[in-house]
Design a protein around this motif. Structure first.
Motif, PDB file in Angstrom:
ATOM      1  N   GLY A 132       7.215 -12.495   5.237  1.00  0.00           N
ATOM      2  CA  GLY A 132       7.882 -11.766   3.919  1.00  0.00           C
ATOM      3  C   GLY A 132       8.544 -12.722   3.135  1.00  0.00           C
ATOM      4  N   ALA A 215       7.058 -11.006  -0.164  1.00  0.00           N
ATOM      5  CA  ALA A 215       6.568  -9.449   0.063  1.00  0.00           C
ATOM      6  C   ALA A 215       7.128  -8.488  -1.209  1.00  0.00           C
ATOM      7  CB  ALA A 215       6.510  -8.914   1.423  1.00  0.00           C
ATOM      8  N   GLU A 217       8.594  -6.125  -1.778  1.00  0.00           N
ATOM      9  CA  GLU A 217       9.768  -5.210  -1.486  1.00  0.00           C
ATOM     10  C   GLU A 217      10.866  -5.354  -2.675  1.00  0.00           C
ATOM     11  OE1 GLU A 217      11.258  -5.367   2.647  1.00  0.00           O
ATOM     12  OE2 GLU A 217       9.236  -5.405   3.350  1.00  0.00           O
ATOM     13  N   ASN A 291      17.267  -7.576   8.543  1.00  0.00           N
ATOM     14  CA  ASN A 291      16.286  -8.017   8.694  1.00  0.00           C
ATOM     15  C   ASN A 291      16.389  -9.636   9.006  1.00  0.00           C
ATOM     16  OD1 ASN A 291      17.138  -8.848   6.023  1.00  0.00           O
ATOM     17  ND2 ASN A 291      15.248  -8.318   4.953  1.00  0.00           N
ATOM     18  N   GLN A 311       9.430  -6.640   5.858  1.00  0.00           N
ATOM     19  CA  GLN A 311       8.477  -7.611   6.222  1.00  0.00           C
ATOM     20  C   GLN A 311       8.952  -8.869   6.259  1.00  0.00           C
ATOM     21  OE1 GLN A 311       4.799  -6.956   3.648  1.00  0.00           O
ATOM     22  NE2 GLN A 311       5.810  -5.344   2.661  1.00  0.00           N
ATOM     23  N   SER A 314       8.145 -10.591   9.465  1.00  0.00           N
ATOM     24  CA  SER A 314       6.875 -10.262   9.961  1.00  0.00           C
ATOM     25  C   SER A 314       6.324 -11.373  10.481  1.00  0.00           C
ATOM     26  CB  SER A 314       6.011  -9.755   8.925  1.00  0.00           C
ATOM     27  OG  SER A 314       4.797  -9.523   9.119  1.00  0.00           O
ATOM     28  N   HIS A 324      10.511  -2.274  14.765  1.00  0.00           N
ATOM     29  CA  HIS A 324      10.076  -2.478  13.447  1.00  0.00           C
ATOM     30  C   HIS A 324      10.051  -1.312  12.570  1.00  0.00           C
ATOM     31  CE1 HIS A 324       9.747  -6.637  14.804  1.00  0.00           C
ATOM     32  NE2 HIS A 324       9.231  -6.114  15.886  1.00  0.00           N
ATOM     33  N   GLU A 326       9.197   0.251   8.407  1.00  0.00           N
ATOM     34  CA  GLU A 326       9.315  -0.116   6.868  1.00  0.00           C
ATOM     35  C   GLU A 326      10.629   0.251   6.044  1.00  0.00           C
ATOM     36  OE1 GLU A 326       6.304   2.763   5.329  1.00  0.00           O
ATOM     37  OE2 GLU A 326       4.794   1.521   6.353  1.00  0.00           O
TER      38      GLU A 326
END
Length: 387
Positions: A132, A215, A217, A291, A311, A314, A324, A326
């Motif tokens: 990500g 990613a 996001e 994250n 992500q 990831s 994990h 979303e």
């Protein structure tokens, strides 16, 4: 006497490098040189070069490279400034080898400069995947510029070899940050509260959320979803640390500062905890959320649940204590419920960390004393590959 320059551009990276720097500094055959750059020199991120010196190290070179802009163009220009400053620093210090950890844009500037100046590179934490973030490509690029590799797990060792690196120059030493578990004293909960000037009378969450640079996001949108989920558990206090200086990071800082200002008794926003306070907070936290790579690499060894959002990480190896989800309020809410359940918390106490047991620094020092300083590399073909 070999001169070993260690490059560091962020607070988190320095925390991982601490015990390696101690080992190098104490070794009779090695001379430590410290190059501090980027976030370390920024008042916005806590002027953390001062912490390096408070820990007893001499900062041999300071490289200003961080622009106030955190756009993609700003980050690219910061890399250019870093290359200019690092060229002067490396020419002046003339190290025999440069140690670089990880995958950030500051590290790429250091690696490409060392390559041109013919300084051998020892790369730490290569072979990993963070799909990500553009850090993923940066990490692999540094691998191809480095002569020696100390990786954190066997699958990563195999991946670096797959990239054409000589297997004799790729060693699995485990994750460097785990050395803190056995070697670094931690603050008690009361000492941590006093140090932070923040009462920790309730269970608390420890939060670090970085922008996702590759990613699809949206940093602010996703961070607001995290904050909304945190508010569903008002009985828990929150310690939230600043993100790294990635593009989009300053918008997150504005959000977390506003969030803390609205709930001063419940939420503490802090630019940098430093390794000792951070690991002390991990040990006392109910859940570690965000994250950051530390949630996957170091936190499982404490037996504490991790909620890894989105992500950014990831593809990275993770223990069973890592959940994990979303980057939506609903998904984060569901992860909270599982992380706070009695059964899951009990299971976390016995997880196996795939990143080793915490004895990486000594192994890396052995490599630094014995490695050849030849910078001429040859692509190593795997068995059965055409030459």
């Amino acid at each position: 006497m070999r001169k070993v320059a260690v490059f560091t551009g962020t607070r988190a990276e320095y925390g991982l490098l601490y015990w390696l720097m101690k080992e190098i500094n104490a070794h009779a055959q090695l001379e430590l040189q410290v190059i501090a750059a980027a976030m370390h020199l920024s008042p916005e991120f806590g002027n953390t070069w001062q912490l390096i010196e408070q820990d007893g190290f001499n900062v041999d070179a300071k490289v200003e490279m961080l622009l106030s802009s955190d756009t993609r163009v700003g980050v690219a220009k910061s890399m250019g400034l870093g290359t200019l400053g690092l060229a002067d620093a490396l020419e002046c210090l003339a190290p025999d080898v440069l140690v670089i950890l990880g995958d950030r844009f500051e590290a790429l500037a250091a690696a490409q400069t060392a390559l041109i100046l013919n300084v051998p590179i020892m790369h730490l934490h290569g072979g990993e995947i963070t799909a990500g973030a553009y850090d993923d490509a940066i990490r692999h690029a540094i691998t191809k510029m480095a002569s020696f590799h100390a990786v954190a797990a066997e699958p990563y060792r195999q991946r670096v070899i797959q990239m054409g690196e000589n297997p004799l120059h790729v060693v699995n030493v485990g994750a460097l940050g785990l050395d803190h578990l056995a070697r670094s004293p931690r603050l008690s909960r009361a000492e941590l509260a006093e140090n932070l000037n923040f009462s920790l009378e309730h269970p608390f969450f420890l939060v670090t959320y970085h922008p996702v640079t590759l990613a699809d996001e949206q940093p602010v949108t996703n961070f607001k979803a995290l904050l909304a989920a945190l508010d569903e558990w008002p009985e828990y206090q929150v310690i939230v640390t600043y993100p790294n200086a990635d593009n989009g990071g300053r918008a997150i800082i504005q959000e977390l500062e506003a969030y803390a200002a609205q709930q001063p008794g419940r939420v503490l926003a802090i630019s940098s905890l430093g390794a000792k306070r951070y690991l002390s907070a991990v040990a006392e936290a109910a859940v570690v959320i965000g994250n950051s790579s530390s949630g996957l690499i170091e936190v499982p060894s404490f037996g504490i649940p991790t909620i890894n959002i989105g992500q950014r990480q990831s593809g990275r190896l993770a223990a069973a204590s890592v959940l994990h989800c979303e980057a939506t309020q609903g998904a984060i809410r569901a992860a909270f419920r599982q992380a706070l359940s009695a059964d899951f918390r009990e299971a976390c106490k016995n997880v196996e960390n795939p990143y080793g047991q915490g004895n990486a620094a000594g192994q890396i020092v052995e490599l630094l004393t014995s490695m050849s300083l030849d910078t001429i590399k040859h692509f190593h073909d795997l068995a059965g590959s055409s030459s």
